[in-house]
Write an enzyme that holds these catalytic residues in place. Structure first.
Site, PDB file in Angstrom:
ATOM      1  N   ASP A 171       0.175  -1.081   0.350  1.00 37.35           N
ATOM      2  CA  ASP A 171       0.140  -0.058  -0.044  1.00 37.35           C
ATOM      3  C   ASP A 171       0.812   1.082  -0.366  1.00 37.35           C
ATOM      4  O   ASP A 171       2.201   1.410   0.522  1.00 37.35           O
ATOM      5  CB  ASP A 171      -1.278  -0.329   1.131  1.00 37.35           C
ATOM      6  CG  ASP A 171      -1.902   0.945   0.781  1.00 37.35           C
ATOM      7  OD1 ASP A 171      -3.146   0.602   1.096  1.00 37.35           O
ATOM      8  OD2 ASP A 171      -1.903   2.273   0.932  1.00 37.35           O
TER       9      ASP A 171
ATOM     10  N   HIS B 255     -10.364  -4.722  -2.898  1.00 35.59           N
ATOM     11  CA  HIS B 255      -8.953  -5.270  -2.468  1.00 35.59           C
ATOM     12  C   HIS B 255      -9.030  -5.890  -1.322  1.00 35.59           C
ATOM     13  O   HIS B 255      -9.581  -5.182  -0.399  1.00 35.59           O
ATOM     14  CB  HIS B 255      -8.113  -4.278  -3.088  1.00 35.59           C
ATOM     15  CG  HIS B 255      -8.248  -3.205  -1.996  1.00 35.59           C
ATOM     16  ND1 HIS B 255      -9.654  -2.579  -2.842  1.00 35.59           N
ATOM     17  CD2 HIS B 255      -8.435  -2.223  -1.060  1.00 35.59           C
ATOM     18  CE1 HIS B 255     -10.435  -1.327  -2.017  1.00 35.59           C
ATOM     19  NE2 HIS B 255      -8.945  -0.978  -0.916  1.00 35.59           N
TER      20      HIS B 255
HETATM   21  P1  5GP Z   1      -9.810   1.476   0.262  1.00 32.89           P
HETATM   22  O1  5GP Z   1      -9.865   2.819   0.772  1.00 32.89           O
HETATM   23  O2  5GP Z   1     -10.164   1.765  -1.139  1.00 32.89           O
HETATM   24  O3  5GP Z   1     -10.196   0.255   1.860  1.00 32.89           O
HETATM   25  O4  5GP Z   1      -8.495   1.011  -0.553  1.00 32.89           O
HETATM   26  C1  5GP Z   1      -7.328   2.122  -1.317  1.00 32.89           C
HETATM   27  C2  5GP Z   1      -5.944   1.488  -0.616  1.00 32.89           C
HETATM   28  O5  5GP Z   1      -5.627   1.716  -1.788  1.00 32.89           O
HETATM   29  C3  5GP Z   1      -5.563   2.910   0.586  1.00 32.89           C
HETATM   30  O6  5GP Z   1      -4.761   2.306   1.843  1.00 32.89           O
HETATM   31  C4  5GP Z   1      -4.442   3.255  -0.640  1.00 32.89           C
HETATM   32  O7  5GP Z   1      -3.706   3.907   0.347  1.00 32.89           O
HETATM   33  C5  5GP Z   1      -4.349   3.021  -1.437  1.00 32.89           C
HETATM   34  N1  5GP Z   1      -3.440   3.067  -2.302  1.00 32.89           N
HETATM   35  C6  5GP Z   1      -4.441   4.706  -3.690  1.00 32.89           C
HETATM   36  N2  5GP Z   1      -3.311   4.682  -4.403  1.00 32.89           N
HETATM   37  C7  5GP Z   1      -2.755   3.392  -4.650  1.00 32.89           C
HETATM   38  C8  5GP Z   1      -1.584   3.848  -5.461  1.00 32.89           C
HETATM   39  O8  5GP Z   1      -1.551   4.277  -6.358  1.00 32.89           O
HETATM   40  N3  5GP Z   1      -0.419   2.593  -5.134  1.00 32.89           N
HETATM   41  C9  5GP Z   1      -0.442   1.486  -4.000  1.00 32.89           C
HETATM   42  N4  5GP Z   1       0.127   0.844  -3.767  1.00 32.89           N
HETATM   43  N5  5GP Z   1      -1.624   2.192  -3.137  1.00 32.89           N
HETATM   44  C10 5GP Z   1      -2.666   2.755  -3.131  1.00 32.89           C
END
Ligand code: 5GP
Ligand code: ZN
Length: 120
Positions: free
Chosen positions: A35, A106
Site C-alpha cells: 500500500d 482489494h
Molecule cells: P480503500 O480505502 O479503498 O479500502 O483502500 C485503498 C487503498 O489503496 C488505500 O489504503 C490507499 O493507500 C491505496 N492506494 C491508493 N492509490 C494507490 C496507488 O497508486 N498505489 C498503491 N500501492 N496503493 C494505493
C-alpha cells in the site's frame, strides 16, 4: 461483462503494469503489492486480476477468484512472517462510509503491530 477490466480503474492499471507498484506476489489470478500509504509496518493489498467493485460482488460473481484472494492473503502473511509476530488482520472496506476509496476489490493485509477490537 462482469469482471472485465475498466479503463478508469487504478487497480486494473496495476494489474496491467500501466501504473507501477511494489509487487510482493503474483499468481495467474491475483496481484499483491505494498500500500502506498501504509497503516501498519506491513500493509499489503491483494487484488484479483478481474474487476469487481467490492468483496461481496467478487464472491458472487467469481467465487474462485475470491478464494484465490484469501489464499494469497495467507501466503503474503506467511512470506512477511506475520503469523510469527502475533497474527494479522484482513480487511475489506466496503462502501464509502466504511472507507472504501478504490472500487476494485482489494484485501488489506495488515500486520507487524497490535490491533484493537472492536475496530474503529
Ligand atoms: P480503500 O480505502 O479503498 O479500502 O483502500 C485503498 C487503498 O489503496 C488505500 O489504503 C490507499 O493507500 C491505496 N492506494 C491508493 N492509490 C494507490 C496507488 O497508486 N498505489 C498503491 N500501492 N496503493 C494505493
Ligand atoms: Zn479494476
Amino acid at each position: 461483462m462482469a469482471g472485465e477490466p475498466q479503463a478508469d480503474c487504478l487497480f486494473c492499471k496495476i494489474v496491467t503494469g500501466e501504473v507501477p507498484a511494489t509487487i510482493v506476489r503474483e499468481t495467474d489470478t491475483t496481484v499483491a503489492f505494498r500500500d502506498i500509504n501504509p497503516q501498519a509496518p506491513t500493509h499489503v493489498l491483494v487484488i484479483p486480476k478481474v474487476h469487481f467493485r467490492d468483496a461481496a460482488e467478487l464472491a458472487a460473481g467469481d467465487p474462485q477468484a475470491m478464494a484465490d484472494v484469501l489464499r494469497e492473503a495467507g501466503e503474503v502473511a506467511a512470506q512477511e512472517k506475520l503469523d510469527e509476530h502475533g497474527g494479522y488482520r484482513i480487511v475489506f472496506n466496503t462502501g464509502a462510509g466504511a472507507g472504501q476509496t478504490v472500487w476494485h476489490t482489494h484485501a488489506h493485509v495488515l500486520g507487524g503491530r497490535g490491533f484493537n477490537w472492536p475496530p474503529g
